[in-house]
Design an enzyme around this catalytic site. Structure first.
Site, mmCIF file in Angstrom:
data_model
loop_
_atom_site.group_PDB
_atom_site.id
_atom_site.type_symbol
_atom_site.label_atom_id
_atom_site.label_comp_id
_atom_site.label_asym_id
_atom_site.label_seq_id
_atom_site.Cartn_x
_atom_site.Cartn_y
_atom_site.Cartn_z
ATOM 1 N N ILE A 174 3.022 15.229 6.662
ATOM 2 C CA ILE A 174 3.618 15.080 5.556
ATOM 3 C C ILE A 174 4.537 16.342 5.117
ATOM 4 C CG2 ILE A 174 3.279 14.445 2.911
ATOM 5 C CD1 ILE A 174 0.761 12.610 4.020
ATOM 6 N N GLY A 228 0.722 -1.054 0.035
ATOM 7 C CA GLY A 228 -0.079 0.076 0.056
ATOM 8 C C GLY A 228 0.625 1.294 -0.098
ATOM 9 N N HIS A 235 19.904 5.462 32.661
ATOM 10 C CA HIS A 235 20.584 6.742 32.670
ATOM 11 C C HIS A 235 22.212 6.612 31.675
ATOM 12 C CE1 HIS A 235 22.212 10.704 33.706
ATOM 13 N NE2 HIS A 235 23.400 9.847 33.895
HETATM 14 C C1 LIG Z 1 4.154 10.698 2.663
HETATM 15 C C2 LIG Z 1 3.616 9.881 3.559
HETATM 16 C C3 LIG Z 1 4.397 9.445 4.834
HETATM 17 C C4 LIG Z 1 3.542 8.872 5.695
HETATM 18 N N1 LIG Z 1 4.151 8.525 6.838
HETATM 19 C C5 LIG Z 1 3.705 7.748 7.606
HETATM 20 C C6 LIG Z 1 4.246 7.318 8.843
HETATM 21 O O1 LIG Z 1 5.192 7.640 9.151
HETATM 22 N N2 LIG Z 1 3.551 6.548 10.016
HETATM 23 C C7 LIG Z 1 2.356 6.323 9.836
HETATM 24 O O2 LIG Z 1 1.906 5.690 10.730
HETATM 25 N N3 LIG Z 1 1.570 6.750 8.625
HETATM 26 C C8 LIG Z 1 2.358 7.406 7.697
HETATM 27 N N4 LIG Z 1 1.583 7.673 6.700
HETATM 28 C C9 LIG Z 1 0.055 7.190 6.390
HETATM 29 C C10 LIG Z 1 0.135 5.802 6.188
HETATM 30 O O3 LIG Z 1 0.783 5.437 5.034
HETATM 31 C C11 LIG Z 1 -1.488 5.234 6.044
HETATM 32 O O4 LIG Z 1 -2.121 5.588 7.106
HETATM 33 C C12 LIG Z 1 -1.428 3.753 5.537
HETATM 34 O O5 LIG Z 1 -0.843 3.574 4.517
HETATM 35 C C13 LIG Z 1 -2.841 3.456 5.718
HETATM 36 O O6 LIG Z 1 -2.964 1.902 5.288
HETATM 37 P P1 LIG Z 1 -3.934 1.361 4.701
HETATM 38 O O7 LIG Z 1 -3.994 -0.182 4.981
HETATM 39 O O8 LIG Z 1 -5.543 1.682 5.052
HETATM 40 O O9 LIG Z 1 -4.060 1.708 2.917
HETATM 41 P P2 LIG Z 1 -2.987 1.967 1.778
HETATM 42 O O10 LIG Z 1 -1.715 1.864 2.611
HETATM 43 O O11 LIG Z 1 -3.340 3.212 1.403
HETATM 44 O O12 LIG Z 1 -3.184 0.711 0.926
HETATM 45 C C14 LIG Z 1 -4.437 0.608 0.225
HETATM 46 C C15 LIG Z 1 -4.151 -0.110 -0.858
HETATM 47 O O13 LIG Z 1 -5.395 -0.662 -1.531
HETATM 48 C C16 LIG Z 1 -5.266 -0.587 -3.096
HETATM 49 N N5 LIG Z 1 -6.603 -0.516 -3.493
HETATM 50 C C17 LIG Z 1 -7.174 0.629 -3.635
HETATM 51 N N6 LIG Z 1 -8.378 0.166 -4.314
HETATM 52 C C18 LIG Z 1 -8.271 -1.049 -4.686
HETATM 53 C C19 LIG Z 1 -9.003 -1.767 -5.624
HETATM 54 N N7 LIG Z 1 -10.460 -1.554 -6.079
HETATM 55 N N8 LIG Z 1 -8.849 -2.820 -5.839
HETATM 56 C C20 LIG Z 1 -7.579 -3.513 -5.548
HETATM 57 N N9 LIG Z 1 -6.755 -2.830 -4.452
HETATM 58 C C21 LIG Z 1 -6.935 -1.545 -4.374
HETATM 59 C C22 LIG Z 1 -4.353 0.559 -3.254
HETATM 60 O O14 LIG Z 1 -3.702 0.296 -4.382
HETATM 61 C C23 LIG Z 1 -3.352 0.298 -1.952
HETATM 62 O O15 LIG Z 1 -2.225 -0.283 -2.448
HETATM 63 C C24 LIG Z 1 2.174 8.468 5.500
HETATM 64 C C25 LIG Z 1 1.518 8.654 4.333
HETATM 65 C C26 LIG Z 1 2.237 9.410 3.240
HETATM 66 C C27 LIG Z 1 1.380 9.707 2.181
#
Ligand SMILES: Cc1cc2nc3c(=O)[nH]c(=O)nc-3n(C[C@H](O)[C@H](O)[C@H](O)COP(=O)(O)OP(=O)(O)OC[C@H]3O[C@@H](n4cnc5c(N)ncnc54)[C@H](O)[C@@H]3O)c2cc1C
Length: 443
Positions: free
Chosen positions: A177, A38, A427
């Protein structure tokens, strides 16, 4: 039924839920249209931390004369990208291995929900008893004239594919971000402007620490309380707090103003949803029985570890005790900039607003032995503990300084000031600042 559970999306929510259900002996299908892992693994947490770490090492070496470190240092963007790519690929491979070990079927493709029990991927249709939506979120670009179809403008998705480093960057949005990328570029000596609409950056952070963080990032120009009106090429035009039109010019403009839930392919389910995401109950179940939604797509907490925690809750609701609940007050957050920051629970202002009789204590890290030894007197660092005066319960902890993200988990649980005061810390360690706060509150 083809499957007990179909999980759509393989971010930290989806891949964790799929592997846990698989380990419980359930027949699980994990669908991913892009790369495994993701946003977090591919365009978020991991690549951002990889690049940030390189910039910190470069900066520390370049500015290390006071520690006796001298010599010419340079930063090679191509090599930094290769290191980042290697970390990302290794993580993706370990996720694939985890799913294999958990006997989860993984299919690449765009999932389309036909109803609560049928999903099509391309030409193939699959039947399932339960459905778990973990499709995450995408960058939301506000309707600012000039923000779309502008070669100077990127979101956090595009920033990882830059061919070379820009000479200057304007960042619209002073959230996590935005601040992490402001740190990254400024540590490399690149001119950075941050334009934030709110009066202060990092709204989840206690105001006292946010101000200190902003001051600590001395080479970044912050424009708070500023509303962006339009973007012309690389020129960002905004109205300042006095209502005066101002502008900054940059080679690259990063829009970091928030995210929107990925709801494509869900229309047939007719799920209740708001602008933030799919509405779920305390078990992560949606308005449609048997359909669950976890992670960014439900908009409750846009963090990787929240998505993972919600995965545990949904799987527990489906195949376990049904007793697990999401508790936002126990979810820590971190900003991996320079300086680093982390927190959990309420800020002092939030606690007061909720009617608590608040007691708070701060400890400046310049009186901390390890901090003095490593960072020195002039570096900024601070810990703050916010507590309920009556019960002694800790309501919030806010940290600014090295290793904050590694310390915060220890206080991200129900604790009293006495619990913290009774804990023995090593410490010298930065975390002694937490003990110092607790001792001040015990008096
Ligand atoms: C630049 C940046 C830095 C970040 N740093 C941090 C951090 O340091 N610590 C932290 O906790 N969070 C961080 N985050 C937030 C974190 O990345 C997200 O909260 C997290 O990835 C959410 O996880 P998720 O499983 O909900 O979805 P996602 O990681 O968004 O994954 C969803 C997946 O679903 C897939 N998908 C969507 N629709 C479909 C479909 N119809 N069919 C098949 N596949 C599909 C997508 O391709 C994707 O791979 C950061 C975000 C960004 C943008």
């Amino acid at each position: 039924m083809d499957y007990d559970l179909i999980v759509i999306g393989s971010g930290p929510g989806g891949y964790v839920a799929a592997s846990r259900a698989g380990m419980l002996g359930k027949h699980v299908l994990l669908v991913e249209k892009d790369e495994l892992g993701g946003v977090c693994a591919n365009r978020g947490c991991i690549p951002a931390k990889s690049l940030l770490h390189g910039a910190k090492v470069y900066h520390a070496a370049k500015e290390g004369a006071h520690l006796g470190v001298h010599g010419d240092v340079s930063y090679d963007f191509g090599e930094a990208l290769a290191w980042k790519d290697d970390a990302v690929t290794t993580l993706r491979n370990s996720i694939a291995f985890l799913e294999k070990q958990s006997h989860v079927d993984v299919v690449k493709g765009n999932a389309l929900c036909v109803d609560a029990h049928h999903v099509t991927i391309g030409e193939t249709s699959y039947e399932t008893e339960h459905l778990l939506i973990a499709t995450g979120s995408s960058p939301a670009v506000p309707p600012i004239p000039g923000a779309k179809d502008n070669p100077h403008v990127v979101t956090s998705d595009g920033i990882f594919s830059l061919a070379s480093l820009p000479s200057s960057v304007a960042i619209v949005g002073g959230g996590v971000i935005g601040i992490e990328f402001a740190s990254y570029f400024s540590l490399l000596g690149i001119k950075v402007d941050v334009i934030e609409m709110l009066p202060e950056i990092l709204p989840m952070m206690d105001g006292e620490l946010a101000k200190l963080m902003r001051r600590a990032m001395a080479s970044v120009s912050f424009h708070t309380g500023a509303k962006v009106e339009r973007i012309e090429g690389g020129k960002v035009v905004f109205v300042d707090t006095k209502g005066v039109e101002q502008s900054v010019d940059a080679e690259l403009v990063l829009i970091a103003t928030g995210r929107r839930p990925n709801l494509d392919g869900m229309d047939n389910l007719h799920l209740e949803a708001t602008r933030k995401g799919i509405v779920v109950d305390e078990h992560m179940e949606t308005s449609v029985s048997g359909v669950y939604a976890i992670g960014d797509v439900n908009g409750i907490s846009l963090l990787a570890h929240s998505a993972e925690n919600m995965a545990h809750i949904a799987v527990d609701a489906l195949y376990g005790t049904g007793k697990e609940r999401f508790d936002a007050s126990l979810i820590p957050w971190a900003v991996y900039g320079e300086p680093e920051a982390a927190g959990c629970g309420l800020t002092e202002a939030q606690a007061t607003g909720k009617g608590f009789e608040v007691a708070s204590a701060v400890s400046f890290l310049r009186s901390n032995g390890r901090f003095l030894a490593e960072e020195g007197k002039r570096a900024p660092g601070m810990a703050k503990v916010v507590a309920d005066k009556k019960s002694g319960k800790i309501l919030g902890v806010h940290l600014l300084g090295p290793a904050s993200s590694e310390m915060i988990w220890g206080v991200a649980r129900p604790l009293t000031v006495k619990d913290l005061a009774d804990t023995v810390f090593p410490h010298p360690s930065f975390s002694e600042a937490l003990h110092d706060c607790a001792e001040k509150l015990m008096v």
